[in-house]
Design a protein around this motif. Structure first.
Motif, PDB file in Angstrom:
ATOM      1  N   VAL A  38       0.845  -1.191   0.000  1.00  0.00           N
ATOM      2  CA  VAL A  38       0.000   0.000   0.000  1.00  0.00           C
ATOM      3  C   VAL A  38       0.878   1.238   0.000  1.00  0.00           C
ATOM      4  N   SER A  39       0.354   2.315  -0.556  1.00  0.00           N
ATOM      5  CA  SER A  39       1.111   3.565  -0.596  1.00  0.00           C
ATOM      6  C   SER A  39       0.824   4.449   0.607  1.00  0.00           C
ATOM      7  N   SER A  40      -0.323   4.246   1.243  1.00  0.00           N
ATOM      8  CA  SER A  40      -0.760   5.103   2.342  1.00  0.00           C
ATOM      9  C   SER A  40      -0.282   4.555   3.683  1.00  0.00           C
ATOM     10  N   ASP A  41       0.346   5.420   4.486  1.00  0.00           N
ATOM     11  CA  ASP A  41       0.779   5.003   5.820  1.00  0.00           C
ATOM     12  C   ASP A  41      -0.415   4.590   6.673  1.00  0.00           C
ATOM     13  N   GLY A  42      -1.568   5.188   6.411  1.00  0.00           N
ATOM     14  CA  GLY A  42      -2.755   4.877   7.192  1.00  0.00           C
ATOM     15  C   GLY A  42      -3.289   3.473   6.978  1.00  0.00           C
ATOM     16  N   LYS A  43      -2.872   2.843   5.877  1.00  0.00           N
ATOM     17  CA  LYS A  43      -3.322   1.475   5.593  1.00  0.00           C
ATOM     18  C   LYS A  43      -2.345   0.413   6.073  1.00  0.00           C
ATOM     19  N   VAL A  44      -1.124   0.828   6.372  1.00  0.00           N
ATOM     20  CA  VAL A  44      -0.099  -0.135   6.802  1.00  0.00           C
ATOM     21  C   VAL A  44      -0.564  -0.873   8.054  1.00  0.00           C
ATOM     22  N   GLY A  45      -0.436  -2.191   8.033  1.00  0.00           N
ATOM     23  CA  GLY A  45      -0.806  -3.018   9.167  1.00  0.00           C
ATOM     24  C   GLY A  45      -2.232  -3.527   9.137  1.00  0.00           C
ATOM     25  N   LYS A  46      -3.056  -2.971   8.255  1.00  0.00           N
ATOM     26  CA  LYS A  46      -4.449  -3.418   8.185  1.00  0.00           C
ATOM     27  C   LYS A  46      -4.543  -4.749   7.454  1.00  0.00           C
ATOM     28  N   ASP A  47      -5.522  -5.542   7.838  1.00  0.00           N
ATOM     29  CA  ASP A  47      -5.719  -6.838   7.201  1.00  0.00           C
ATOM     30  C   ASP A  47      -6.259  -6.637   5.779  1.00  0.00           C
ATOM     31  N   ALA A  48      -5.823  -7.494   4.877  1.00  0.00           N
ATOM     32  CA  ALA A  48      -6.250  -7.399   3.480  1.00  0.00           C
ATOM     33  C   ALA A  48      -7.763  -7.505   3.329  1.00  0.00           C
ATOM     34  N   GLY A  49      -8.387  -8.335   4.161  1.00  0.00           N
ATOM     35  CA  GLY A  49      -9.833  -8.475   4.084  1.00  0.00           C
ATOM     36  C   GLY A  49     -10.544  -7.163   4.346  1.00  0.00           C
TER      37      GLY A  49
END
Length: 348
Positions: A38-49
């Motif tokens: 992902v390009s967004s730091d806010g999405k890092v660590g979130k589950d793909a689902g």
């Protein structure tokens, strides 16, 4: 019955198209998601689902560490980021991972900048991998559908592909107003927009021109705008009467001075415009072949208006997902619709 193999897939980016592709990989019976960039730091660590909009925990968490994903064991990367990072892309290919992308840089290898083409081909040779660019438009309508239509002819004059896209339901103010120019005062068309489309659609059509023995030696691109008659409230905001409500961009590929392939993008927020001669219709495509066996094909999308915004990403995202098996089986190098087998989806 022989058990089919599962393809280990990395999804690269989760924008409007990427998130739909991500969902398709998770749900695909012959694919296993093994990584997510992902390009967004806010999405890092979130589950793909979660990022795919699914009520499902996959155990695959998003990262922006490209090197970690390049080190993974995977069959294919669905590369759908904004812009092509040539260093990143060649590293992926050299690591032994095939690539299917919606980036328009690879439709016609002859039109890739020589230094970039050489880098990609060397990476494919090193990794014994292939890369293929596709989507709905360009891709499906300019290549995969064009080939069988032209197979009916023995004399070809011209094929014209009209794309109609009502973007009034798209809640993307920056894209519609700042990038595309809807709602601006009517004036000369910004030629930079035509040149941008010329790169993607011109290369896609040029692939077909070379394949049918009519290599393209000149590509023209020009655009027109038309005003809305009434003030509109669309999903992205307000479009005032008298400002740009529709735009039409024409890409024409010529062989020895004669037009042989043409794509016309008719994008609008209303059909009630000052230039009635444009004959705008509902979203879809109209393809007309001219030659000894002319054909006219109309394609419409029978989807309720309220479902349209959720429907459209699949048009672009699904074909790359369906192409993974063919690309993984292909010879190393930059592959095209002409040299790949027909893309056949698997549903169960």
């Amino acid at each position: 019955m022989t058990e089919r193999r599962k393809y280990r897939v990395i999804q690269w980016a989760t924008g409007n198209i990427g998130s739909r592709a991500l969902r398709s990989v998770i749900e695909h019976p012959e694919m296993e998601l093994v990584g997510l960039w992902v390009s967004s730091d806010g999405k890092v660590g979130k589950d793909a689902g979660e990022l795919a909009g699914l009520d499902q925990v996959t155990g695959i968490h998003a990262t922006n560490a490209a090197s970690d994903l390049i080190a993974l064991d995977a069959d294919c990367v669905l590369y759908m980021r904004q812009g092509t990072d040539w260093d990143e892309l060649t590293a992926i290919l050299a690591s032994g991972k095939n690539v299917v992308t919606t980036r328009g840089d690879f439709h016609h290898p002859a039109m890739i900048a020589p230094e970039n083409r050489a880098r990609v081909e060397e990476a494919c040779r090193k990794g014994q991998t292939s890369i293929y660019s596709t989507g709905s438009s360009p891709g499906f309508v300019t290549e995969a559908l064009t080939i069988p239509l032209l197979s009916l002819a023995r004399r070809h004059d011209l094929i014209t592909i009209d794309e109609y896209a009502d973007v009034s339901s798209r809640n993307s103010p920056d894209m519609l107003f700042k990038i595309m120019g809807f709602g601006e005062p009517v004036g000369p068309y910004d030629q930079r927009r035509a040149e941008h489309l010329k790169g993607d659609f011109g290369s896609s059509l040029s692939q077909i021109g070379e394949a049918i023995g009519l290599p393209v030696d000149e590509i023209d691109a020009f655009g027109e705008v038309s005003a809305t008659r009434e003030t509109l409230q669309i999903a992205a905001g307000t479009v005032m009467a008298g400002t740009v409500g529709a735009m039409r961009t024409t890409i024409t590929c010529k062989h020895q001075g004669r037009p042989v392939l043409r794509f016309r993008a008719n994008w609008y927020v209303t059909t009630d415009i000052t230039d009635a001669g444009w004959n705008l219709r509902d979203s879809g495509w109209r393809i007309r072949t001219e030659g000894d066996t002319p054909v006219l094909v109309d394609i419409h999308f029978p989807v309720p208006e309220e479902d349209y915004a959720a429907f459209t990403p699949g048009l672009t995202a699904h074909r790359p997902v369906n192409a993974i098996a063919a690309v993984c089986a292909a010879e190393p190098g930059i592959r095209t619709t002409v040299d790949l087998p027909q893309i056949v989806p698997v549903f169960a």
